[in-house]
Scaffold this active site. Sequence first.
Site, short mmCIF file in Angstrom:
data_model
loop_
_atom_site.label_atom_id
_atom_site.label_comp_id
_atom_site.label_asym_id
_atom_site.label_seq_id
_atom_site.Cartn_x
_atom_site.Cartn_y
_atom_site.Cartn_z
N CYS A 2 0.77 -0.91 -0.16
CA CYS A 2 -0.09 -0.19 -0.30
C CYS A 2 1.17 0.71 -0.31
CB CYS A 2 -0.92 0.18 1.93
SG CYS A 2 -1.48 -1.38 1.48
N ARG A 27 2.54 0.33 -7.48
CA ARG A 27 2.87 -0.89 -6.46
C ARG A 27 1.60 -2.03 -6.37
NH1 ARG A 27 6.84 0.85 -2.71
NH2 ARG A 27 5.72 -1.01 -1.22
N TRP A 74 -4.19 -1.67 -0.21
CA TRP A 74 -3.79 -3.09 -1.16
C TRP A 74 -4.32 -3.68 -0.08
CZ3 TRP A 74 -2.01 -5.38 -5.89
CH2 TRP A 74 -1.39 -7.04 -5.81
N ASN A 100 0.51 0.80 6.73
CA ASN A 100 1.13 -0.36 5.84
C ASN A 100 1.09 -1.41 7.04
OD1 ASN A 100 -0.28 1.24 3.23
ND2 ASN A 100 2.26 0.83 2.86
N GLY A 101 1.19 -3.10 6.45
CA GLY A 101 1.85 -3.63 7.31
C GLY A 101 0.78 -4.50 8.12
N GLU A 481 9.28 -24.81 -13.88
CA GLU A 481 9.21 -23.40 -13.43
C GLU A 481 11.06 -22.71 -13.67
OE1 GLU A 481 7.43 -21.67 -13.22
OE2 GLU A 481 8.10 -20.02 -11.99
N LYS A 485 11.53 -19.87 -17.08
CA LYS A 485 11.78 -18.54 -16.64
C LYS A 485 13.04 -18.44 -17.72
CE LYS A 485 9.99 -16.82 -14.41
NZ LYS A 485 8.60 -17.40 -13.35
N GLU A 488 11.21 -17.41 -21.49
CA GLU A 488 10.57 -15.76 -21.07
C GLU A 488 11.40 -14.86 -21.17
OE1 GLU A 488 6.46 -16.02 -17.68
OE2 GLU A 488 8.06 -17.20 -17.13
N HIS A 504 14.20 -42.12 -22.09
CA HIS A 504 13.15 -41.77 -22.32
C HIS A 504 13.57 -41.02 -24.41
CE1 HIS A 504 11.92 -45.01 -19.96
NE2 HIS A 504 11.87 -44.43 -18.91
N LYS A 603 1.47 -9.50 -17.56
CA LYS A 603 1.13 -9.98 -17.10
C LYS A 603 0.01 -10.60 -16.78
CE LYS A 603 2.87 -10.46 -12.53
NZ LYS A 603 3.95 -10.83 -12.58
C1 F6R Z 1 5.60 -16.88 -15.94
C2 F6R Z 1 3.95 -16.28 -15.23
C3 F6R Z 1 2.87 -17.09 -15.69
C4 F6R Z 1 1.68 -17.31 -14.58
C5 F6R Z 1 0.07 -16.94 -15.20
C6 F6R Z 1 -0.86 -17.70 -14.79
O1 F6R Z 1 6.74 -15.94 -14.91
O2 F6R Z 1 3.89 -15.21 -14.60
O3 F6R Z 1 2.97 -18.25 -16.16
O4 F6R Z 1 2.10 -17.64 -14.00
O5 F6R Z 1 -0.07 -16.67 -16.62
O6 F6R Z 1 -1.05 -16.23 -14.07
P1 F6R Z 1 -2.25 -16.56 -12.86
O7 F6R Z 1 -0.74 -16.93 -11.39
O8 F6R Z 1 -1.71 -14.76 -12.51
O9 F6R Z 1 -3.08 -16.65 -12.79
#
Ligand code: F6R
Length: 608
Positions: A2, A27, A74, A100-101, A481, A485, A488, A504, A603
Amino acid sequence: MCGIIGYIGKENATPLLFEGLRRESYRGYDSSGIVVFEEQATHYVRAVGKLEKLEEKFANNPFSGNIGVGHSRWATHGNVTEANAHPHADCKQNIFVVHNGIIENYAALKEKLEKKGHRFTSQTDTEVLPHLIEHFFKGNLEEAVQKTLQLVKGTYGLAVIAKEDPEKIVAARLSSPLVISVNSGGGFVASDPAALLSHSNKMIFLDDKEIAVVQSDNFRVTDMYNKPKEKEIVELEWTLEEAQKGGYPYFMLKEIIEQSESVKNSMRGRILTEEGRAKLGGLQQVEKQLRDIKRLNIIACGTSYHAGLVGEYMLEEYAGIPTDVDFASEFRYRKPIIDKETAFVFISQSGETADTLAALKEVKEKGGLTLGIVNVVGSSIARETDAGAYNHAGPEIGVASTKAFTSQLTVLSLLCLFLGRQRQMSLVMGQRIAKELARIPELIPQILSGADNIEKLAQKYRDARNFLYVGRKYNYPVALEGALKLKEISYIHAEGYGAGEMKHGPIALIDENFPTIALCPSDSVYEKMVSNIQEIKARNGKVIAIATEGNEDIRKIADDVIYIPKIFEMLTPILTTIPLQLFAYYIGVLKGNDVDKPRNLAKSVTVE
Ligand code: F6R
């Protein structure tokens, strides 16, 4: 998380408060509010949604004044509503607090205050603060704030003003940032230096358990018992954008570094070590129903799906509940059978992912019990699920998910403890998991302190065109994962595989130009991982091992080693993930990519 802003001086506070809130808005927030004192009048306005909503309300009924505080919220405790938005006030609307907190002992404090006749109007933890300050207030605001904070458990960055002591803003900090600046324009308080940079680059950063009294032309900082403290005035050389990133070049790096704090926030107040249990307030209403559940089905996308896969191992091994994990985008098309004995768990950072939301709606239509593990409070998935646990990881701005993932793993560990103790898990095992989980925030900085070594490895391997990531059991999803990363952020092709699957097929790819990252902490599958690494080495493949501190043998087989501290097997993914995030980050940066906004990605994926 926040945002806090406060102003006292000769100028009109209102536009300065709006400007500060706008500068902190990157933020993330879901509601906002300001309060301004003007001679006899108090102007108080709050709104849900974007800052424009607050500005619209203000425009319908404009006001001015020389002292005020503002906040963008938030949500953590309590839904996203106007009543829950800050500032919060005492019974007489004399004292106003932005905070905040988290106030951990708010429930006990609230009960006592209610018995004394205080009337509460919100569901927030914050509201105990103005009422407690009111209880102690005898005309001197800082004195009342000091007494209040001596009773409070939890974290805070806060700013308080009082109509009956109107020449000051009192600010305080404990584990939640707060900065002040007193310059020719007046006295300012903010949770984020970015909010103040347009007024001055000279700032005073409060340390934990410090209280500041800010006036229009001076300030004073004391400890909690009024003992004066010397403070350095720091001259920031940041641009606004740099300030928003807290001095880090990218949000992604800031969010990787923040993980000790975000993981701590995800577990705060939820671990009952002595009882070997987890307290998840958001599941209380379905606690009885969960006792009778025979299966779990976790549904998510991308990184959240990988967290779900780790959850599957945890929940089956320690809670004894058969668990399936589905891609949300596939779940709907396989005509899933929704029965009363299954609970459906939806994991989503944003809470808005279209596929996850669509799967959730399908389960709801068919009458299934739905739970959410969601970071964004008040988001669609959080609202639509029957119950759930928030991540409390704070806003994640970098497109590639980092701190949300470790937070999801933390919440899944807590869920495992919660459901496990309802079932087969012994008290001793519960206590062990609880204790080990609580150690994690201290262990993360040890990994981060090796960032330079990881950067060197990124330089060494940056020109590889393909990478393989392998792991077994708990660290198989971490391999997936880690590969995601790297793809991406660096746009390098990477495959994540269960190490046992290598023979395999994928091992055919291995040669001296195809490096492998092998997740091999000292756990129940370590020996098997060593055999897999040897198979790769026999084909001239280069291997970077992620291993447990103290394991010197691994140096004899792997080309490079990154160490993580020792931790209970089930929790290793929270630690092994972090070097992989850093590795992807450094390669992405070396390649000149905008790691915060990788190409073609958004995002929040709100289309199916
Ligand atoms: C990878 C990434 C995406 C999200 C996916 C789901 O770094 O950020 O793979 O994990 O789009 O998003 P959420 O978690 O917001 O449903």
